[in-house]
Design an enzyme around this catalytic site. Structure first.
Site, PDB file in Angstrom:
ATOM      1  N   LYS A 150      11.067   3.148   1.742  1.00 48.71           N
ATOM      2  CA  LYS A 150      11.046   4.591   1.523  1.00 48.71           C
ATOM      3  C   LYS A 150      11.544   4.936   0.121  1.00 48.71           C
ATOM      4  O   LYS A 150      12.414   4.268  -0.443  1.00 48.71           O
ATOM      5  CB  LYS A 150      11.932   5.297   2.571  1.00 48.71           C
ATOM      6  CG  LYS A 150      11.538   5.019   4.016  1.00 48.71           C
ATOM      7  CD  LYS A 150      10.138   5.499   4.342  1.00 48.71           C
ATOM      8  CE  LYS A 150      10.051   6.988   4.472  1.00 48.71           C
ATOM      9  NZ  LYS A 150      10.700   7.520   5.670  1.00 48.71           N
TER      10      LYS A 150
ATOM     11  N   TYR B 232      -6.222   1.809   7.032  1.00 54.51           N
ATOM     12  CA  TYR B 232      -5.225   0.826   6.604  1.00 54.51           C
ATOM     13  C   TYR B 232      -5.040  -0.347   7.563  1.00 54.51           C
ATOM     14  O   TYR B 232      -4.320  -1.309   7.251  1.00 54.51           O
ATOM     15  CB  TYR B 232      -3.872   1.481   6.325  1.00 54.51           C
ATOM     16  CG  TYR B 232      -3.265   2.306   7.432  1.00 54.51           C
ATOM     17  CD1 TYR B 232      -3.008   3.652   7.238  1.00 54.51           C
ATOM     18  CD2 TYR B 232      -2.920   1.756   8.649  1.00 54.51           C
ATOM     19  CE1 TYR B 232      -2.435   4.431   8.228  1.00 54.51           C
ATOM     20  CE2 TYR B 232      -2.340   2.515   9.641  1.00 54.51           C
ATOM     21  CZ  TYR B 232      -2.103   3.851   9.434  1.00 54.51           C
ATOM     22  OH  TYR B 232      -1.531   4.620  10.427  1.00 54.51           O
TER      23      TYR B 232
ATOM     24  N   CYS C 224      21.452  36.964  27.229  1.00 48.97           N
ATOM     25  CA  CYS C 224      21.313  36.864  25.778  1.00 48.97           C
ATOM     26  C   CYS C 224      19.846  36.682  25.434  1.00 48.97           C
ATOM     27  O   CYS C 224      19.194  35.762  25.955  1.00 48.97           O
ATOM     28  CB  CYS C 224      22.138  35.688  25.255  1.00 48.97           C
ATOM     29  SG  CYS C 224      21.994  35.452  23.465  1.00 48.97           S
TER      30      CYS C 224
ATOM     31  N   CYS D 268      27.687  31.167  22.837  1.00 49.18           N
ATOM     32  CA  CYS D 268      27.650  32.528  23.352  1.00 49.18           C
ATOM     33  C   CYS D 268      27.831  32.482  24.856  1.00 49.18           C
ATOM     34  O   CYS D 268      27.254  31.637  25.538  1.00 49.18           O
ATOM     35  CB  CYS D 268      26.302  33.166  22.990  1.00 49.18           C
ATOM     36  SG  CYS D 268      25.906  34.634  23.956  1.00 49.18           S
TER      37      CYS D 268
ATOM     38  N   CYS E 272      28.440  37.250  19.674  1.00 47.76           N
ATOM     39  CA  CYS E 272      27.095  36.692  19.532  1.00 47.76           C
ATOM     40  C   CYS E 272      26.250  37.630  18.677  1.00 47.76           C
ATOM     41  O   CYS E 272      26.194  38.840  18.956  1.00 47.76           O
ATOM     42  CB  CYS E 272      26.450  36.510  20.903  1.00 47.76           C
ATOM     43  SG  CYS E 272      24.704  36.053  20.839  1.00 47.76           S
TER      44      CYS E 272
ATOM     45  N   LYS F 245       2.527   4.549   1.165  1.00 47.02           N
ATOM     46  CA  LYS F 245       2.758   5.145   2.489  1.00 47.02           C
ATOM     47  C   LYS F 245       2.341   6.611   2.419  1.00 47.02           C
ATOM     48  O   LYS F 245       3.103   7.469   1.972  1.00 47.02           O
ATOM     49  CB  LYS F 245       4.222   5.014   2.896  1.00 47.02           C
ATOM     50  CG  LYS F 245       4.492   5.443   4.340  1.00 47.02           C
ATOM     51  CD  LYS F 245       5.939   5.186   4.719  1.00 47.02           C
ATOM     52  CE  LYS F 245       6.170   5.554   6.175  1.00 47.02           C
ATOM     53  NZ  LYS F 245       5.906   6.985   6.438  1.00 47.02           N
TER      54      LYS F 245
ATOM     55  N   GLU G  66       0.837  -1.203   0.000  1.00 49.85           N
ATOM     56  CA  GLU G  66       0.000   0.000   0.000  1.00 49.85           C
ATOM     57  C   GLU G  66       0.870   1.249   0.000  1.00 49.85           C
ATOM     58  O   GLU G  66       1.993   1.234   0.541  1.00 49.85           O
ATOM     59  CB  GLU G  66      -0.924   0.009   1.217  1.00 49.85           C
ATOM     60  CG  GLU G  66      -0.205  -0.060   2.546  1.00 49.85           C
ATOM     61  CD  GLU G  66      -1.135  -0.389   3.705  1.00 49.85           C
ATOM     62  OE1 GLU G  66      -1.195   0.415   4.650  1.00 49.85           O
ATOM     63  OE2 GLU G  66      -1.779  -1.462   3.666  1.00 49.85           O
TER      64      GLU G  66
ATOM     65  N   CYS H  66      23.389  39.195  21.288  1.00 53.90           N
ATOM     66  CA  CYS H  66      23.673  40.075  22.429  1.00 53.90           C
ATOM     67  C   CYS H  66      25.066  40.687  22.398  1.00 53.90           C
ATOM     68  O   CYS H  66      25.385  41.522  23.248  1.00 53.90           O
ATOM     69  CB  CYS H  66      23.478  39.316  23.742  1.00 53.90           C
ATOM     70  SG  CYS H  66      24.712  38.025  24.046  1.00 53.90           S
TER      71      CYS H  66
ATOM     72  N   ASP I 219       1.564  10.373   3.160  1.00 52.72           N
ATOM     73  CA  ASP I 219       2.283  11.395   3.913  1.00 52.72           C
ATOM     74  C   ASP I 219       1.270  12.357   4.526  1.00 52.72           C
ATOM     75  O   ASP I 219       1.026  13.455   4.033  1.00 52.72           O
ATOM     76  CB  ASP I 219       3.248  12.149   2.998  1.00 52.72           C
ATOM     77  CG  ASP I 219       4.237  12.996   3.803  1.00 52.72           C
ATOM     78  OD1 ASP I 219       4.911  13.850   3.197  1.00 52.72           O
ATOM     79  OD2 ASP I 219       4.326  12.797   5.030  1.00 52.72           O
TER      80      ASP I 219
END
Length: 777
Positions: free
Chosen positions: A318, A229, A436, A430, A412, A119, A117, A415, A121
């Site tokens: 897949k 299913y 931050c 950082c 960073c 698959k 069957e 910040c 999504d």
């Protein structure tokens, strides 16, 4: 002579049956019986009659799909039969291996009958029918627990509200996938765009978002379709012998099954199905990301059983991951909750697997260097299913002359704090901590999350709003919030604000291990937080503990211990904790350190810890350090022996001299003395006796049924704090079963095995007797 006009009840019943029959022909058989206009006329006539006679409206009427009043939140649903995941095959050879394993386990030499069957999504859901009527719809969730979306699935036209036939099963739980067809998805996005609303990235996101609408009237407007299913439970009739037979039975009951499903004999038939549908994938009106194969015979499925959480009798084959070429325009550096910097590729937008990709991960600066990727390069972008797109390589032959190298920023980007590389040289962070903005925002979200402080109602969007409005600067500020300040925020109001205040107040008496996890200490997960709470017994002891003591906590290594010590050494972190306590936070804990932990804080253990942290003890092994520790017991006694130059421990000659050199280096003598002092303070507060003071140590308990005064996870947490192991099944080794309402097979098995059973009242009394309180109601 004129015919007699039917009574309203009879006409309503006739129209309802006719419309349901037409829906069966349209959705299940894909064989429309009448034009849409004829269906619409009958539907409007039924609406008119039901409006005149509301007492004749039934729950399974085709008119009852328009949605109901909005919910405040979805209820939690525990699946009676877990919704398991599948193993994956990514190549034809892996599928051949699967088929060979199946035949070997079944001891079958010939071809196996399978069902193949697409698959789909979309979003996996469970539908429960009782005596033919739809009573519950739920999401997959984590496989064990999902969300109740009954009001939403009722709006999907291909989901029958009542099963077809005069004698439907007394109980049927069917599993399937909700998808949004491409045609409906495109029309929906056009409507969203025209209304100035957000468009969806792909049909799967649109389907998932539609099913998780708290207002089912919105779901009713979305073009969703359902395909069944499998069946999880069936009562009131015999199971068919095969999966294909079960699918035929579902069709007879008016449950839609994907028309592409095919019975296949043997491996070559599976491969033929796979390559055929892969070639036709782009012409289907819904997204698929592979093919699922299932052994057809149910008795063979039972013989094959399961491995981990996946069936041995099924596998998902897949489709190949999809790649596309595009240009890297720039790199942004994102700062995460822990301060880690992640490079994000800003790409020329490109379609990959049906999704427009404009951002992709570059992992870290070392990966950028390894791949020799530069700004301006033509790069290959990879995306498989829901995996975050990533840049996998550059094409140097297409590199422009003005391509620029990518460098780690010195400051960073949020910040302006200094950027440092971690000990492993890979992760850059950082140093701004709680000042931050990026870390502050994510730290608050983590603090409020379900597995941390579990502050209901404090979701990501509300946290963003609180930070944006300047109402919250750090986690302690949450407990200074006033209802009137929150009520003025967008999508809030007095009721929501009051509920948040109650949730905040209730969270003040959270278990210590959850508080430690909520603080977001680097490398501290839930299990390490539990270990810290169990060993030290209270927050203050953990705050005062030196690094050498953290090294003695079970399963805490050098890097984790250093992260814990560094966190509590930072003044701004200490201030936040002080502010939390001043605001009323009362971490719930045993209140005393673990005797087992305290007994492990020997001089030998402290010396071994010092060695692992860099104390220069060349040539001295752990056994020698343990021997010295057992003999001298205290640092003062050891130092006295060093001062005298006399070692009566029986150690090899020169051992004491080497140790003396190490103690003189840096400040190791002071650090060991401080660790020993803190260990002694803990020992004074630990329960008397040897071993571990936890009364349920070594016992296995089982929880079953529904508890009204605490959740299953809270009950488990409290039992574990007393030393018990909480198992999912009853056996002869089970010490006790706690049975709440609607306890089932576990309670019955406990009775057969003679296992002691405790109801909720007795359980609460038992916990109170061990000084363990319940969460605020």
């Amino acid at each position: 002579m004129t015919s007699k006009k039917p009574a309203p009840a009879d006409e309503i019943r006739q129209l309802r049956d006719t419309l349901n029959d037409w829906s069966y022909r349209y959705y299940t058989l894909d064989d429309p019986a009448v034009p849409d206009a004829e269906y619409d006329r009958a539907y409007r006539r039924l609406q008119e009659l039901e409006e005149r006679h509301p007492d004749l409206v039934t729950a399974d009427s085709p008119t009852q799909r328009v949605g109901d009043t909005p919910l405040d939140a979805f209820d939690e649903v525990r699946h009676a039969v877990p919704m398991l995941s599948l193993g994956n095959a990514f190549s034809d050879d892996e599928l051949r291996d699967f088929d060979q394993r199946v035949r070997e386990r079944l001891d079958v030499s010939g071809p196996i009958d399978y069902v193949a069957e697409p698959k789909l999504d979309g979003l996996a859901v469970s539908l429960v029918y009782e005596n033919g009527e739809l009573v519950r719809g739920a999401t997959r969730g984590d496989g064990e627990t999902g969300e109740d979306i009954t009001a939403n699935v009722r709006t999907i036209k291909s989901v029958p509200l009542r099963l077809r036939g005069k004698t439907p099963p007394t109980l049927l739980e069917v599993r399937g996938e909700v998808v949004m067809p491409h045609s409906g998805f495109e029309a929906l996005n056009r409507r969203q765009q025209e209304a100035g609303q957000k468009v969806f990235a792909n049909p799967r996101n649109a389907a998932a978002g539609s099913l998780r609408q708290l207002d089912s009237r919105i779901t009713a407007e979305r073009p969703l379709e359902f395909y069944a299913y499998s069946v999880a439970r069936l009562e009131g009739e015999d199971w068919p012998d095969t999966h294909s037979g079960m699918l035929k039975r579902l069709r007879d009951l008016n449950l839609r099954v994907n028309p592409e499903i095919k019975e296949c004999r043997g491996l070559e038939a599976l491969l033929s199905f796979y390559h055929d549908i892969l070639e036709r994938r782009g012409r289907l009106d819904y997204d698929i990301d592979g093919v699922v194969y299932k052994v057809d015979r149910f008795d063979w499925q039972r013989d094959l059983g399961f491995v981990s959480r996946a069936p041995r009798w099924a596998i998902a084959h897949k489709f190949p991951a999809q790649e596309e070429l595009t240009v890297l325009n720039d790199v942004d550096w994102q700062v995460g909750r822990t301060g880690a910097l992640t490079p994000v590729a800003k790409l020329e937008p490109v379609q990959v697997g049906g999704v427009t990709v404009s951002n992709a991960t570059l992992h870290n600066i070392d990966e950028i260097g390894r791949l020799d990727i530069r700004i301006g390069d033509t790069v290959v972008v990879y995306r498989a299913g829901d995996v975050i797109p990533k840049v996998v390589r550059a094409l140097p032959e297409r590199r422009p002359k003005d391509a620029r190298e990518i460098h780690l920023p010195d400051e960073c980007p949020v910040c302006g704090s200094e950027i440092l590389r971690a000990d492993d040289g890979v992760v850059a962070r950082c140093t701004g901590g709680l000042i931050c903005g990026a870390q502050r925002r994510e730290a608050i979200k983590h603090f409020a999350s379900r597995r941390a402080m579990d502050i209901e109602g404090l979701g990501d969007k509300l946290v963003d709003a609180l930070v944006d409005q300047g109402l919250v600067d750090n986690v302690a500020d949450l407990y200074r919030l006033k209802a009137e300040d929150v009520a003025d925020l967008e999508r809030m109001g007095e009721k929501s604000a009051d509920n948040l205040m109650k949730a905040l107040e209730g969270s003040k008496r959270t278990r210590l291990n959850r508080v430690l996890f909520a603080l977001g200490i680097l490398q501290i997960g839930e299990e390490t937080a539990k270990a810290l709470a169990d060993c030290f017994g209270d927050l203050e002891s953990i705050r005062r503990a030196p690094l050498l003591l953290f090294l003695q906590v079970p399963d805490v290594g050098r890097e984790v211990a250093k992260a814990i010590a560094a966190f509590f050494a930072e003044d701004h972190n200490e201030k936040v904790i002080d502010d939390l306590l001043a605001a009323g936070l009362e971490p719930q804990s045993a209140g005393a350190p673990s005797r087992r932990f305290v007994d492990a804080l020997t001089l030998g253990a402290l010396l071994r810890g010092a060695k692992s942290l860099g104390m220069p003890l060349s040539g001295l092994g752990d056994k020698s350090l343990d021997a010295l520790g057992r003999h001298y017991r205290t640092l003062d006694a050891l130092l006295a022996a060093v001062e005298r130059g006399e070692d009566d421990s029986g150690a090899r000659a020169g051992t004491l001299e080497k140790l003396a050199e190490g103690l003189r280096a840096d400040d190791w003598q002071a650090r060991l003395r401080e660790a020993e002092k803190q260990a002694a303070a803990l020992a004074e507060r630990a329960p008397a006796g040897g071993g571990d003071e936890r009364p349920l140590e070594g016992q296995t308990w089982v929880l079953t049924g529904t508890l009204s005064r605490l959740t299953r996870s809270e009950a488990k947490e409290r039992l574990e704090s007393l030393g018990a192991k909480v198992a999912g099944s009853v056996s002869k080794s089970t010490a006790r079963v706690v049975a709440g309402e609607a306890a089932g097979s576990k309670l019955e098995k406990a009775g057969k095995l003679g296992v002691d059973v405790m109801d909720e009242d007795a359980f609460v009394h038992f916990l109170a007797g061990h000084g363990i309180s319940l969460p605020e109601q």
